[in-house]
Design an enzyme around this catalytic site. Structure first.
Site, PDB file in Angstrom:
ATOM      1  N   ARG A  47       0.850  -1.205   0.000  1.00 50.87           N
ATOM      2  CA  ARG A  47       0.000   0.000   0.000  1.00 50.87           C
ATOM      3  C   ARG A  47       0.883   1.251   0.000  1.00 50.87           C
ATOM      4  NH1 ARG A  47      -1.540   1.775   4.598  1.00 50.87           N
ATOM      5  NH2 ARG A  47      -2.207  -0.223   5.444  1.00 50.87           N
ATOM      6  N   TYR A  99     -17.252  15.780 -15.566  1.00 46.83           N
ATOM      7  CA  TYR A  99     -17.587  14.352 -15.645  1.00 46.83           C
ATOM      8  C   TYR A  99     -18.633  14.014 -14.558  1.00 46.83           C
ATOM      9  CZ  TYR A  99     -17.002   9.314 -15.225  1.00 46.83           C
ATOM     10  OH  TYR A  99     -17.232   7.971 -15.153  1.00 46.83           O
ATOM     11  N   ASP A 171      -8.388  18.287 -15.135  1.00 45.87           N
ATOM     12  CA  ASP A 171      -8.646  16.882 -15.460  1.00 45.87           C
ATOM     13  C   ASP A 171      -8.312  16.735 -16.946  1.00 45.87           C
ATOM     14  OD1 ASP A 171      -9.766  14.487 -16.315  1.00 45.87           O
ATOM     15  OD2 ASP A 171     -11.398  14.564 -14.861  1.00 45.87           O
ATOM     16  N   LYS A 196      -9.119   5.614 -19.374  1.00 48.92           N
ATOM     17  CA  LYS A 196      -9.497   6.054 -20.709  1.00 48.92           C
ATOM     18  C   LYS A 196      -8.286   6.003 -21.663  1.00 48.92           C
ATOM     19  CE  LYS A 196     -13.259   6.767 -18.420  1.00 48.92           C
ATOM     20  NZ  LYS A 196     -13.612   8.064 -17.851  1.00 48.92           N
TER      21      LYS A 196
HETATM   22  C1  PLP Z   1     -13.963   8.475 -16.535  1.00 49.86           C
HETATM   23  C2  PLP Z   1     -13.597   9.822 -16.071  1.00 49.86           C
HETATM   24  C3  PLP Z   1     -13.346  10.074 -14.718  1.00 49.86           C
HETATM   25  C4  PLP Z   1     -13.507   9.019 -13.649  1.00 49.86           C
HETATM   26  O1  PLP Z   1     -12.580   7.992 -13.778  1.00 49.86           O
HETATM   27  P1  PLP Z   1     -12.830   6.469 -13.344  1.00 49.86           P
HETATM   28  O2  PLP Z   1     -11.547   5.831 -13.744  1.00 49.86           O
HETATM   29  O3  PLP Z   1     -14.027   5.974 -14.087  1.00 49.86           O
HETATM   30  O4  PLP Z   1     -13.051   6.472 -11.875  1.00 49.86           O
HETATM   31  C5  PLP Z   1     -12.955  11.360 -14.361  1.00 49.86           C
HETATM   32  N1  PLP Z   1     -12.838  12.342 -15.278  1.00 49.86           N
HETATM   33  C6  PLP Z   1     -13.096  12.130 -16.584  1.00 49.86           C
HETATM   34  C7  PLP Z   1     -12.954  13.254 -17.545  1.00 49.86           C
HETATM   35  C8  PLP Z   1     -13.484  10.868 -17.028  1.00 49.86           C
HETATM   36  O5  PLP Z   1     -13.744  10.684 -18.326  1.00 49.86           O
END
Ligand code: PLP
Length: 381
Positions: A47, A99, A171, A196
Site C-alpha cells: 500500500r 464528468y 482533469d 481512458k
Molecule cells: C472516466 C472519467 C473520470 C472518472 O474515472 P474512473 O476511472 O471511471 O473512476 C474522471 N474524469 C473524466 C474526464 C473521465 O472521463
C-alpha cells in the site's frame, strides 16, 4: 532534451538488475522481507509502495512534465484523494459540465463535510473571477468538457489565482499529456482517469494525479498511503505497457475524429456536430492554441427526432459499439442523457443541452473510412 514519444517508450522502465528483463516485472507481493527491524530494502508494504507502481509513477510524472505522480485505483479515487486534502470550509469552483461521476462525488459525498462546490460555466475567465471568494481554494477544470466539448482557457485561469491561496486542477483525461500540457500552462495539479486514453485498451480502471508543487506532493503521498486507494501491481504493469503506444494512439484518435466530424457535418441528418478541431466550433482558435497537436477522439452530434430514431441509429452501428466509457482503441457510441450523464441533475442537463438527440462518439484507431461508412449505413438502415 528527450521528447515525449521517446519518454512514452522508456520513462520509468529500467532493465531488471538481476535478470536483465527489459520490462518492469509485476511485483505481485503485499510485503517485503527486511534484514533488520525497520530497515527495508526499498519498500515495506505494497500500500505504501511497490516497484511496479514506482515505475508507472515515474513514467507518468515524466510524461506530464511533473516532479511527482501518484496513482490510484480509479479516476474517482484520484479525485477523492485531492478533495480529502482540502479543509472543510473550502470553496471549490467546478466546470458545470464536469464528468458526471466527479459531480456526484462532490455533491453526494463531500458537500456534507462542509466543502462548498459551485458548478459554473468556465468558458469566460471573467465569470470565474466573479465567483472567486476568500475561501476559494481550488478551481477544478475539465477541458474539453464532456460531452459538449467546451474549451476552458487554462492560462487565463491560472493567471487569476497567481497571488491567491487557490490551486488550479485540470482533469486532462480527454487529451492525455500528448495533446495538452496543463502544468506548462500554469496549472498546479493534473488528474487523469487512466481508464481512458492512458490505458487505451478498455481493460483496466485507474487514476493518477501529477504535480510539481512540493506541498501538494507530500499531501497526496500521505493520502495515497493513509487512505489506501492504490492500484494493484497488475494494473500498473498494464498501464506501463499501454503508455508505450500512447503517442501513436493519440495521433490516430485525433485524425480519425477529425475525419469523422468533417463527414458528419456533410450529412444532413445531423443538426449540429461538435468537435474542437472543426472551424465551426465556437472556440476553435483557443482549441488550436491549447491542443496544437490534435483535439483527441471525442465527437458529439445532435440527431434530431424521437428517442426511438436515435436508439435505432445507435443499435444499427456495427463498427461502433454501444457502451459507456471512452478512450479505447475500439470506437464506441454513447447516449449521454440515458447513459453516462444520467446522474447529472435533470435541470442542469436541460440547461447544458444534453437531450435525447445528443450522441457522443469515442473514435477509435480503426480505419476512418470504415467508421464513416458505418455511420452512413446506420442512418440508411
Ligand atoms: C472516466 C472519467 C473520470 C472518472 O474515472 P474512473 O476511472 O471511471 O473512476 C474522471 N474524469 C473524466 C474526464 C473521465 O472521463
Amino acid at each position: 532534451m528527450t521528447r515525449i514519444e521517446t519518454h512514452c517508450v522508456h520513462a520509468g522502465v529500467k532493465p531488471d538488475p538481476v535478470t536483465g528483463a527489459i520490462m518492469t516485472p509485476i511485483y505481485q507481493t503485499s510485503t517485503f522481507v527486511q534484514e533488520k527491524p525497520g530497515e527495508p530494502l526499498l519498500h515495506d508494504y505494497s500500500r505504501a509502495g511497490n516497484p511496479t507502481r514506482d515505475a508507472l509513477e515515474t513514467s507518468m510524472a515524466t510524461l506530464e512534465g511533473a516532479r511527482w505522480a501518484y496513482t490510484f485505483s480509479s479516476g474517482l479515487a484520484a479525485a477523492q484523494a485531492v478533495i480529502q486534502i482540502l479543509e472543510p470550509d473550502a470553496h471549490v469552483l467546478v466546470s458545470e459540465d464536469v464528468y458526471g461521476g466527479t459531480g456526484r462525488l462532490f455533491r453526494r459525498m463531500y458537500a456534507k463535510y462542509g466543502l462548498e462546490f459551485e458548478f459554473i460555466d468556465m468558458r469566460d475567465p471573467k465569470v470565474i473571477e466573479q465567483h472567486m471568494t476568500d475561501k476559494t481554494r481550488m478551481i477544478w477544470i475539465e477541458t474539453p468538457t464532456n460531452p459538449l466539448l467546451r474549451i476552458v482557457d487554462v492560462p487565463a485561469i491560472a493567471e487569476l489565482t497567481k497571488d491567491r491561496d487557490c490551486s488550479v486542477l485540470v482533469d486532462n483525461t480527454f487529451c492525455s499529456p500528448i495533446l495538452q500540457r496543463p502544468l506548462e500552462m500554469g496549472a498546479d495539479l493534473v488528474l487523469h482517469s487512466s481508464t481512458k486514453y492512458l490505458a487505451g485498451h478498455s481493460d483496466l480502471v485507474g487514476g493518477v494525479v501529477m504535480t510539481s508543487d512540493e506541498k501538494w506532493s507530500e499531501e497526496l503521498k500521505f493520502v495515497q498511503f493513509a487512505a489506501g486507494a492504490v492500484n494493484a501491481p497488475q494494473e500498473c504493469f498494464l498501464l506501463l505497457r499501454s503508455i508505450k503506444t500512447l503517442a501513436l494512439r493519440m495521433e490516430r484518435h485525433s485524425t480519425n475524429a477529425l475525419a469523422l466530424a468533417e463527414a458528419l457535418e456533410t450529412m444532413p441528418e445531423f443538426e449540429e456536430v461538435i468537435y474542437p478541431g472543426l472551424p465551426s466550433h465556437p472556440q476553435y482558435d483557443l482549441a488550436q492554441r491549447q491542443m496544437p497537436h490534435g483535439c483527441s477522439g471525442i465527437v458529439s452530434a445532435y440527431l434530431p427526432g424521437s428517442m426511438e430514431r436515435v436508439s435505432r441509429f445507435m443499435s444499427n452501428l456495427s463498427v461502433f459499439s454501444l457502451a459507456e466509457s471512452l478512450g479505447g482503441v475500439e470506437s464506441l457510441v454513447n447516449h449521454p442523457e440515458t447513459m453516462t450523464h444520467a446522474s447529472v441533475p435533470p435541470d442542469l442537463r436541460v440547461k447544458l443541452g444534453i437531450d435525447a438527440g445528443l450522441i457522443r462518439f469515442s473514435v477509435g484507431i480503426e480505419n476512418a473510412e470504415d467508421l464513416i461508412e458505418d455511420v452512413r449505413r446506420a442512418l440508411e438502415a
